[in-house]
Design a protein around this motif. Structure first.
Motif, PDB file in Angstrom:
ATOM      1  N   LYS A 110      -3.519  16.937 -42.864  1.00 49.25           N
ATOM      2  CA  LYS A 110      -4.381  17.495 -43.444  1.00 49.25           C
ATOM      3  C   LYS A 110      -4.513  16.274 -44.781  1.00 49.25           C
ATOM      4  O   LYS A 110      -6.165  16.103 -44.839  1.00 49.25           O
ATOM      5  CB  LYS A 110      -3.971  18.985 -43.896  1.00 49.25           C
ATOM      6  CG  LYS A 110      -5.201  18.456 -44.940  1.00 49.25           C
ATOM      7  CD  LYS A 110      -5.476  20.628 -45.130  1.00 49.25           C
ATOM      8  CE  LYS A 110      -6.987  21.113 -46.483  1.00 49.25           C
ATOM      9  NZ  LYS A 110      -6.848  22.680 -46.235  1.00 49.25           N
ATOM     10  N   ASN A 111      -3.907  16.070 -45.616  1.00 50.76           N
ATOM     11  CA  ASN A 111      -4.332  14.888 -46.537  1.00 50.76           C
ATOM     12  C   ASN A 111      -5.188  13.567 -45.805  1.00 50.76           C
ATOM     13  O   ASN A 111      -5.730  12.843 -46.396  1.00 50.76           O
ATOM     14  CB  ASN A 111      -3.220  14.519 -47.439  1.00 50.76           C
ATOM     15  CG  ASN A 111      -2.958  15.819 -48.333  1.00 50.76           C
ATOM     16  OD1 ASN A 111      -3.942  16.195 -48.069  1.00 50.76           O
ATOM     17  ND2 ASN A 111      -1.450  15.629 -48.419  1.00 50.76           N
ATOM     18  N   TYR A 112      -3.761  12.856 -44.498  1.00 50.10           N
ATOM     19  CA  TYR A 112      -4.716  12.223 -43.852  1.00 50.10           C
ATOM     20  C   TYR A 112      -5.726  12.352 -43.384  1.00 50.10           C
ATOM     21  O   TYR A 112      -6.591  11.911 -43.401  1.00 50.10           O
ATOM     22  CB  TYR A 112      -3.481  11.756 -42.599  1.00 50.10           C
ATOM     23  CG  TYR A 112      -3.976  11.171 -41.567  1.00 50.10           C
ATOM     24  CD1 TYR A 112      -3.916   9.387 -41.626  1.00 50.10           C
ATOM     25  CD2 TYR A 112      -4.571  11.316 -40.642  1.00 50.10           C
ATOM     26  CE1 TYR A 112      -4.328   8.410 -41.053  1.00 50.10           C
ATOM     27  CE2 TYR A 112      -5.191   9.738 -39.172  1.00 50.10           C
ATOM     28  CZ  TYR A 112      -4.802   8.761 -39.763  1.00 50.10           C
ATOM     29  OH  TYR A 112      -5.346   7.807 -39.144  1.00 50.10           O
ATOM     30  N   MET A 113      -6.192  13.060 -42.757  1.00 51.90           N
ATOM     31  CA  MET A 113      -7.222  13.714 -42.672  1.00 51.90           C
ATOM     32  C   MET A 113      -8.731  13.834 -43.433  1.00 51.90           C
ATOM     33  O   MET A 113      -9.856  13.479 -42.741  1.00 51.90           O
ATOM     34  CB  MET A 113      -7.505  15.548 -41.564  1.00 51.90           C
ATOM     35  CG  MET A 113      -6.902  15.281 -40.115  1.00 51.90           C
ATOM     36  SD  MET A 113      -6.363  16.415 -39.459  1.00 51.90           S
ATOM     37  CE  MET A 113      -7.891  17.424 -39.722  1.00 51.90           C
ATOM     38  N   VAL A 114      -8.639  14.194 -44.687  1.00 54.86           N
ATOM     39  CA  VAL A 114      -9.342  14.326 -45.783  1.00 54.86           C
ATOM     40  C   VAL A 114      -9.125  12.703 -46.358  1.00 54.86           C
ATOM     41  O   VAL A 114     -10.958  12.413 -45.677  1.00 54.86           O
ATOM     42  CB  VAL A 114      -8.620  14.741 -46.877  1.00 54.86           C
ATOM     43  CG1 VAL A 114      -9.857  14.831 -48.208  1.00 54.86           C
ATOM     44  CG2 VAL A 114      -8.725  16.258 -46.131  1.00 54.86           C
ATOM     45  N   CYS A 142     -14.173   6.970 -43.879  1.00 50.88           N
ATOM     46  CA  CYS A 142     -15.672   7.192 -42.840  1.00 50.88           C
ATOM     47  C   CYS A 142     -17.121   7.250 -43.699  1.00 50.88           C
ATOM     48  O   CYS A 142     -18.015   6.283 -43.744  1.00 50.88           O
ATOM     49  CB  CYS A 142     -15.620   7.599 -41.782  1.00 50.88           C
ATOM     50  SG  CYS A 142     -13.964   7.336 -40.552  1.00 50.88           S
ATOM     51  N   ALA A 143     -16.696   7.673 -45.028  1.00 47.25           N
ATOM     52  CA  ALA A 143     -18.352   8.127 -45.444  1.00 47.25           C
ATOM     53  C   ALA A 143     -18.180   7.195 -46.881  1.00 47.25           C
ATOM     54  O   ALA A 143     -19.764   6.482 -46.651  1.00 47.25           O
ATOM     55  CB  ALA A 143     -17.893   9.672 -46.379  1.00 47.25           C
ATOM     56  N   ILE A 144     -17.574   6.817 -46.576  1.00 51.64           N
ATOM     57  CA  ILE A 144     -17.374   5.326 -47.636  1.00 51.64           C
ATOM     58  C   ILE A 144     -18.259   3.918 -46.794  1.00 51.64           C
ATOM     59  O   ILE A 144     -18.827   3.478 -47.168  1.00 51.64           O
ATOM     60  CB  ILE A 144     -16.407   4.677 -47.981  1.00 51.64           C
ATOM     61  CG1 ILE A 144     -15.760   5.791 -49.426  1.00 51.64           C
ATOM     62  CG2 ILE A 144     -16.491   3.629 -48.984  1.00 51.64           C
ATOM     63  CD1 ILE A 144     -14.805   5.340 -50.165  1.00 51.64           C
ATOM     64  N   LEU A 145     -18.020   3.978 -45.479  1.00 51.37           N
ATOM     65  CA  LEU A 145     -18.312   3.035 -45.084  1.00 51.37           C
ATOM     66  C   LEU A 145     -19.442   3.106 -44.507  1.00 51.37           C
ATOM     67  O   LEU A 145     -20.761   2.379 -44.684  1.00 51.37           O
ATOM     68  CB  LEU A 145     -17.326   2.624 -43.225  1.00 51.37           C
ATOM     69  CG  LEU A 145     -15.868   1.989 -43.669  1.00 51.37           C
ATOM     70  CD1 LEU A 145     -14.550   2.278 -42.670  1.00 51.37           C
ATOM     71  CD2 LEU A 145     -16.094   0.829 -44.033  1.00 51.37           C
TER      72      LEU A 145
END
Length: 87
Positions: free
Chosen positions: A5-9, A15-18
């Motif tokens: 879950k932490n990895y996915m978050v 992805c949002a930053i990029l």
């Protein structure tokens, strides 16, 4: 389970930053060098191929100081896959 879950978050955050950096590039491009809609879409597709945050930041810097669109494209080319860069 928590690690996954932490990895996915974390991946979603990256992805949002990029995505934000790519949107900044597109907006600045439109302000610095007004281009046709189709060319704008092409640049957006090029930006989407860059997944290195530092490269996107450097590209923003290049866009801000590039005297011409051609000069900016020269800075962009090395960041693209070989087949895209040859166009």
């Amino acid at each position: 389970m928590q690690k996954a879950k932490n990895y996915m978050v974390r991946r979603a955050e990256i992805c949002a930053i990029l995505s934000a950096q790519r949107q900044t590039l597109s907006r600045l491009l439109a302000k610095r060098f007004p281009v046709e809609r189709e060319e704008s879409k092409t640049f957006a597709a090029y930006f989407a191929q860059i997944s290195d945050f530092d490269a996107l930041v450097d590209l923003i810097d290049h866009l801000l100081i590039a005297p011409t669109l051609t000069a900016f494209e020269e800075a962009l080319k090395p960041l693209l896959p070989k087949d895209e860069a040859q166009e």
